[in-house]
Design an enzyme around this catalytic site. Structure first.
Site, PDB file in Angstrom:
ATOM      1  N   LYS A 144       0.796  -1.228   0.000  1.00  0.00           N
ATOM      2  CA  LYS A 144       0.000   0.000   0.000  1.00  0.00           C
ATOM      3  C   LYS A 144       0.831   1.282   0.000  1.00  0.00           C
ATOM      4  O   LYS A 144       0.381   2.301  -0.503  1.00  0.00           O
ATOM      5  CB  LYS A 144      -1.005  -0.030   1.161  1.00  0.00           C
ATOM      6  CG  LYS A 144      -1.864  -1.317   1.202  1.00  0.00           C
ATOM      7  CD  LYS A 144      -2.467  -1.710  -0.148  1.00  0.00           C
ATOM      8  CE  LYS A 144      -2.795  -3.193  -0.246  1.00  0.00           C
ATOM      9  NZ  LYS A 144      -3.080  -3.624  -1.645  1.00  0.00           N
ATOM     10  N   ASN A 170      -8.137  -1.647  -1.791  1.00  0.00           N
ATOM     11  CA  ASN A 170      -7.750  -1.509  -0.367  1.00  0.00           C
ATOM     12  C   ASN A 170      -7.461  -0.083   0.055  1.00  0.00           C
ATOM     13  O   ASN A 170      -6.577   0.146   0.882  1.00  0.00           O
ATOM     14  CB  ASN A 170      -6.510  -2.393  -0.053  1.00  0.00           C
ATOM     15  CG  ASN A 170      -6.693  -3.833  -0.453  1.00  0.00           C
ATOM     16  OD1 ASN A 170      -6.049  -4.300  -1.405  1.00  0.00           O
ATOM     17  ND2 ASN A 170      -7.561  -4.542   0.227  1.00  0.00           N
ATOM     18  N   GLU A 199     -11.976  -8.075   1.289  1.00  0.00           N
ATOM     19  CA  GLU A 199     -12.210  -9.418   0.762  1.00  0.00           C
ATOM     20  C   GLU A 199     -12.570 -10.425   1.856  1.00  0.00           C
ATOM     21  O   GLU A 199     -11.883 -10.536   2.859  1.00  0.00           O
ATOM     22  CB  GLU A 199     -10.980  -9.921  -0.022  1.00  0.00           C
ATOM     23  CG  GLU A 199      -9.623  -9.749   0.653  1.00  0.00           C
ATOM     24  CD  GLU A 199      -8.892  -8.463   0.269  1.00  0.00           C
ATOM     25  OE1 GLU A 199      -9.548  -7.457  -0.028  1.00  0.00           O
ATOM     26  OE2 GLU A 199      -7.643  -8.486   0.270  1.00  0.00           O
TER      27      GLU A 199
HETATM   28  N1  SAM Z   1      -4.128  -8.538  -7.083  1.00  0.00           N
HETATM   29  C1  SAM Z   1      -4.145  -9.796  -6.376  1.00  0.00           C
HETATM   30  C2  SAM Z   1      -5.548 -10.335  -6.374  1.00  0.00           C
HETATM   31  O1  SAM Z   1      -6.486  -9.566  -6.121  1.00  0.00           O
HETATM   32  O2  SAM Z   1      -5.739 -11.526  -6.606  1.00  0.00           O
HETATM   33  C3  SAM Z   1      -3.662  -9.652  -4.952  1.00  0.00           C
HETATM   34  C4  SAM Z   1      -2.331  -8.989  -4.815  1.00  0.00           C
HETATM   35  S1  SAM Z   1      -1.698  -9.030  -3.154  1.00  0.00           S
HETATM   36  C5  SAM Z   1      -2.820  -8.011  -2.284  1.00  0.00           C
HETATM   37  C6  SAM Z   1      -0.251  -7.995  -3.285  1.00  0.00           C
HETATM   38  C7  SAM Z   1       0.919  -8.644  -4.018  1.00  0.00           C
HETATM   39  O3  SAM Z   1       1.823  -7.625  -4.425  1.00  0.00           O
HETATM   40  C8  SAM Z   1       1.734  -9.612  -3.167  1.00  0.00           C
HETATM   41  O4  SAM Z   1       1.785 -10.856  -3.821  1.00  0.00           O
HETATM   42  C9  SAM Z   1       3.126  -8.984  -3.096  1.00  0.00           C
HETATM   43  O5  SAM Z   1       4.172  -9.936  -3.121  1.00  0.00           O
HETATM   44  C10 SAM Z   1       3.143  -8.113  -4.335  1.00  0.00           C
HETATM   45  N2  SAM Z   1       3.976  -6.900  -4.254  1.00  0.00           N
HETATM   46  C11 SAM Z   1       4.028  -6.031  -3.225  1.00  0.00           C
HETATM   47  N3  SAM Z   1       4.803  -4.987  -3.522  1.00  0.00           N
HETATM   48  C12 SAM Z   1       5.270  -5.195  -4.789  1.00  0.00           C
HETATM   49  C13 SAM Z   1       6.121  -4.451  -5.649  1.00  0.00           C
HETATM   50  N4  SAM Z   1       6.618  -3.284  -5.273  1.00  0.00           N
HETATM   51  N5  SAM Z   1       6.393  -4.974  -6.867  1.00  0.00           N
HETATM   52  C14 SAM Z   1       5.857  -6.153  -7.251  1.00  0.00           C
HETATM   53  N6  SAM Z   1       5.033  -6.894  -6.483  1.00  0.00           N
HETATM   54  C15 SAM Z   1       4.747  -6.420  -5.265  1.00  0.00           C
HETATM   55 MG    MG Z   2      -6.224  -5.996  -2.569  1.00  0.00          MG
END
Ligand code: SAM
Ligand code: MG
Length: 214
Positions: A144, A170, A199
């Protein structure tokens, strides 16, 4: 050896979803997360809002920040026209490996390019490496505190055009206060909140849809 939650989520897909049927994959994941283990997918309730934004826009180029297990990737890709392209970024290789299998089970590999790496490193390379000029839609759903810096980076890299849409998940829970303040007060965006729930819970959360005005 103990399995991880993403591995168990994938097993639920392989057990309960039909190969080549994206809706059955989405359904199997939602069922797993409601009855067995919560997971950070956008989920069924906010997923309907995501679907309507995608359907209304009918985008050709989409960027997703944060793939996790590929749940939202499948939802989005399933609604894209045949020639459209979804690039999704994920920096955790274990999650990316699961997502590739979930996307393949859905039969949507053709439309999806999953790129492993950190958004801050990849965004500046997108034009050169992936031949995309601008995105019609960006779905922000990674960590976030990255929403705001990555939005400014996409602006600086010229990846947004007049009319590009940012859809951020979110924005209330866990919350993205600096990002919300930015898109709501900047004259370069027209922003709208879609109230929903975190969710698989009854906790308030929502999506912020922001049109880039150029
Ligand atoms: N969009 C997905 C869904 O709704 O099914 C959920 C994504 S989950 C909330 C966030 C994901 O972002 C995690 O798997 C995390 O490893 C990845 N993530 C976080 N920061 C990131 C970044 N700076 N670059 C790439 N991936 C990142
Ligand atoms: Mg989300």
């Amino acid at each position: 050896t103990q399995s991880t939650r993403p591995q168990r989520l994938l097993s639920a897909v392989q057990k309960n979803a039909t190969r080549g049927d994206p809706c059955s994959v989405v359904k199997a994941i939602d069922q797993f997360c409601r009855s067995k283990e919560w997971a950070m997918n956008v989920g069924d309730e906010k997923g309907c809002i995501l679907d309507s934004v995608v359907s209304e826009l009918n985008p050709t180029t989409v960027l997703e920040l944060g793939t996790y297990c590929g749940y939202s990737t499948v939802r989005i890709a399933n609604l894209l026209p045949p020639h459209a392209k979804l690039i999704t970024l994920e920096f955790n290789p274990d999650f990316a490996a699961i997502a590739r299998q979930v996307i393949a089970w859905s039969g949507l590999e053709e439309k999806v390019q999953l790129v492993e790496g950190a958004s801050g490193d990849l965004i500046p390379k997108i034009k050169q490496d992936f031949g995309v000029q601008t995105f019609d839609l960006v779905f922000l759903d990674h960590w976030k505190d990255r929403y705001l810096p990555d939005t400014k980076l996409m602006e600086a890299c010229g990846l947004l055009r007049k009319g590009s849409i940012l859809l951020a998940d979110n924005v209330i829970c866990p919350g993205t206060p600096d990002y919300l303040e930015y898109v709501r007060s900047s004259p370069r965006y027209e922003s709208q909140y879609f109230k929903s729930h975190l969710e698989y819970t009854k906790v308030e959360d929502g999506l912020e849809k922001s049109v880039f005005l150029g």
